[in-house]
Design a protein around this motif. Structure first.
Motif, PDB file in Angstrom:
ATOM      1  N   UNK A 170       2.279  11.804  -9.919  1.00  0.00           N
ATOM      2  CA  UNK A 170       1.473  13.269 -10.100  1.00  0.00           C
ATOM      3  C   UNK A 170       2.737  14.676 -10.134  1.00  0.00           C
ATOM      4  N   UNK A 171       3.865  14.209  -9.830  1.00  0.00           N
ATOM      5  CA  UNK A 171       4.584  14.785 -10.046  1.00  0.00           C
ATOM      6  C   UNK A 171       4.927  14.823 -11.217  1.00  0.00           C
ATOM      7  N   UNK A 172       5.460  13.906 -12.133  1.00  0.00           N
ATOM      8  CA  UNK A 172       5.785  13.715 -13.345  1.00  0.00           C
ATOM      9  C   UNK A 172       5.181  12.484 -14.697  1.00  0.00           C
ATOM     10  N   UNK A 173       4.026  12.978 -14.530  1.00  0.00           N
ATOM     11  CA  UNK A 173       2.977  11.846 -15.129  1.00  0.00           C
ATOM     12  C   UNK A 173       2.942  11.120 -16.698  1.00  0.00           C
ATOM     13  N   UNK A 174       4.712  11.094 -16.563  1.00  0.00           N
ATOM     14  CA  UNK A 174       4.917  10.676 -18.006  1.00  0.00           C
ATOM     15  C   UNK A 174       6.027   9.938 -17.728  1.00  0.00           C
ATOM     16  N   UNK A 175       6.589   9.523 -15.846  1.00  0.00           N
ATOM     17  CA  UNK A 175       7.076   8.804 -15.991  1.00  0.00           C
ATOM     18  C   UNK A 175       6.946   7.668 -16.160  1.00  0.00           C
ATOM     19  N   UNK A 176       7.978   6.600 -16.881  1.00  0.00           N
ATOM     20  CA  UNK A 176       7.602   5.563 -17.595  1.00  0.00           C
ATOM     21  C   UNK A 176       7.686   3.887 -16.020  1.00  0.00           C
ATOM     22  N   UNK A 177       9.145   4.528 -15.336  1.00  0.00           N
ATOM     23  CA  UNK A 177       9.416   3.329 -14.560  1.00  0.00           C
ATOM     24  C   UNK A 177       8.246   3.288 -13.145  1.00  0.00           C
ATOM     25  N   UNK A 178       7.764   4.241 -12.311  1.00  0.00           N
ATOM     26  CA  UNK A 178       7.025   4.971 -11.500  1.00  0.00           C
ATOM     27  C   UNK A 178       5.039   4.051 -12.505  1.00  0.00           C
ATOM     28  N   UNK A 179       5.640   3.989 -13.519  1.00  0.00           N
ATOM     29  CA  UNK A 179       3.740   3.766 -14.082  1.00  0.00           C
ATOM     30  C   UNK A 179       3.917   2.693 -14.214  1.00  0.00           C
ATOM     31  N   UNK A 180       4.723   1.424 -14.710  1.00  0.00           N
ATOM     32  CA  UNK A 180       5.272   0.156 -14.864  1.00  0.00           C
ATOM     33  C   UNK A 180       5.307  -0.451 -12.760  1.00  0.00           C
ATOM     34  N   UNK A 181       5.888   0.115 -12.345  1.00  0.00           N
ATOM     35  CA  UNK A 181       6.257  -0.567 -10.901  1.00  0.00           C
ATOM     36  C   UNK A 181       4.941  -0.058 -10.247  1.00  0.00           C
ATOM     37  N   UNK A 182       4.328   0.499 -10.594  1.00  0.00           N
ATOM     38  CA  UNK A 182       2.735   0.473 -10.113  1.00  0.00           C
ATOM     39  C   UNK A 182       1.715  -0.265 -10.484  1.00  0.00           C
ATOM     40  N   UNK A 183       1.663  -0.618 -11.313  1.00  0.00           N
ATOM     41  CA  UNK A 183       1.096  -1.356 -12.604  1.00  0.00           C
ATOM     42  C   UNK A 183       1.435  -3.176 -12.018  1.00  0.00           C
ATOM     43  N   UNK A 184       2.639  -3.411 -11.453  1.00  0.00           N
ATOM     44  CA  UNK A 184       2.916  -4.979 -11.039  1.00  0.00           C
ATOM     45  C   UNK A 184       2.464  -4.469  -9.990  1.00  0.00           C
ATOM     46  N   UNK A 185       2.772  -3.713  -8.626  1.00  0.00           N
ATOM     47  CA  UNK A 185       1.718  -3.725  -7.339  1.00  0.00           C
ATOM     48  C   UNK A 185       0.282  -3.774  -7.428  1.00  0.00           C
ATOM     49  N   UNK A 186       0.353  -3.274  -8.512  1.00  0.00           N
ATOM     50  CA  UNK A 186      -1.949  -3.398  -8.803  1.00  0.00           C
ATOM     51  C   UNK A 186      -1.717  -4.726  -8.638  1.00  0.00           C
ATOM     52  N   UNK A 187      -0.634  -5.817  -9.560  1.00  0.00           N
ATOM     53  CA  UNK A 187      -0.918  -7.027  -9.713  1.00  0.00           C
ATOM     54  C   UNK A 187      -0.910  -7.600  -8.594  1.00  0.00           C
ATOM     55  N   UNK A 209       1.008  -1.469   0.282  1.00  0.00           N
ATOM     56  CA  UNK A 209      -0.239  -0.340   0.250  1.00  0.00           C
ATOM     57  C   UNK A 209       1.178   1.134   0.277  1.00  0.00           C
ATOM     58  N   UNK A 210       2.057   1.108   0.536  1.00  0.00           N
ATOM     59  CA  UNK A 210       3.125   2.292   1.146  1.00  0.00           C
ATOM     60  C   UNK A 210       3.906   2.778  -0.590  1.00  0.00           C
ATOM     61  N   UNK A 211       3.976   1.663  -0.961  1.00  0.00           N
ATOM     62  CA  UNK A 211       4.616   1.879  -2.759  1.00  0.00           C
ATOM     63  C   UNK A 211       3.642   2.306  -3.167  1.00  0.00           C
ATOM     64  N   UNK A 212       2.034   1.690  -3.929  1.00  0.00           N
ATOM     65  CA  UNK A 212       1.623   1.873  -4.609  1.00  0.00           C
ATOM     66  C   UNK A 212       0.647   3.528  -4.078  1.00  0.00           C
ATOM     67  N   UNK A 213       0.830   3.847  -3.084  1.00  0.00           N
ATOM     68  CA  UNK A 213       1.162   5.889  -2.926  1.00  0.00           C
ATOM     69  C   UNK A 213       1.901   6.643  -2.919  1.00  0.00           C
ATOM     70  N   UNK A 214       3.504   5.896  -3.210  1.00  0.00           N
ATOM     71  CA  UNK A 214       4.380   6.913  -3.700  1.00  0.00           C
ATOM     72  C   UNK A 214       4.549   6.528  -4.707  1.00  0.00           C
ATOM     73  N   UNK A 215       4.323   5.328  -5.788  1.00  0.00           N
ATOM     74  CA  UNK A 215       4.805   5.596  -7.182  1.00  0.00           C
ATOM     75  C   UNK A 215       3.355   6.667  -7.501  1.00  0.00           C
TER      76      UNK A 215
END
Length: 93
Positions: free
Chosen positions: A34-51, A23-29
């Motif tokens: 929010x800071x950089x909507x184009x951050x592909x690494x953060x978006x990819x990690x968020x997807x893996x965390x959602x899984x 949960x904390x990692x999802x919030x950090x992503x």
């Protein structure tokens, strides 16, 4: 970097601690996006965390969005995660 040390904890307690870390990692992503909507690494990690959190629809959405911008070395991994998230999402219905 802090290391989590688990001693003499029950199985339920360990599961709760892991869920809290997810949960904390999802919030950090989300904050990073929010800071950089184009951050592909953060978006990819968020997807893996959602899984990991069994939100397969959210996982597929984020991984698919990230895969357009990922480094070529990660694209095949991302495609594997995307296919898995889609499959698990269908099975969960």
């Amino acid at each position: 970097r802090r290391t989590l040390v688990i001693r003499h904890a029950s199985g339920d307690r360990i599961v709760a601690m892991v869920q809290l870390q997810i949960d904390c990692s999802i919030e950090m992503c989300k904050q990073a996006l929010r800071t950089d909507p184009g951050a592909a690494a953060a978006r990819y990690l968020l997807g893996k965390l959602y899984a990991l959190d069994k939100d397969y629809v959210g996982a597929a959405r984020e991984i698919e969005a990230a895969s357009l911008q990922l480094h070529p070395d990660l694209k095949s991994e991302a495609q594997t995660f995307l296919a898995l998230a889609r499959k698990l999402g269908c099975l969960a219905k």
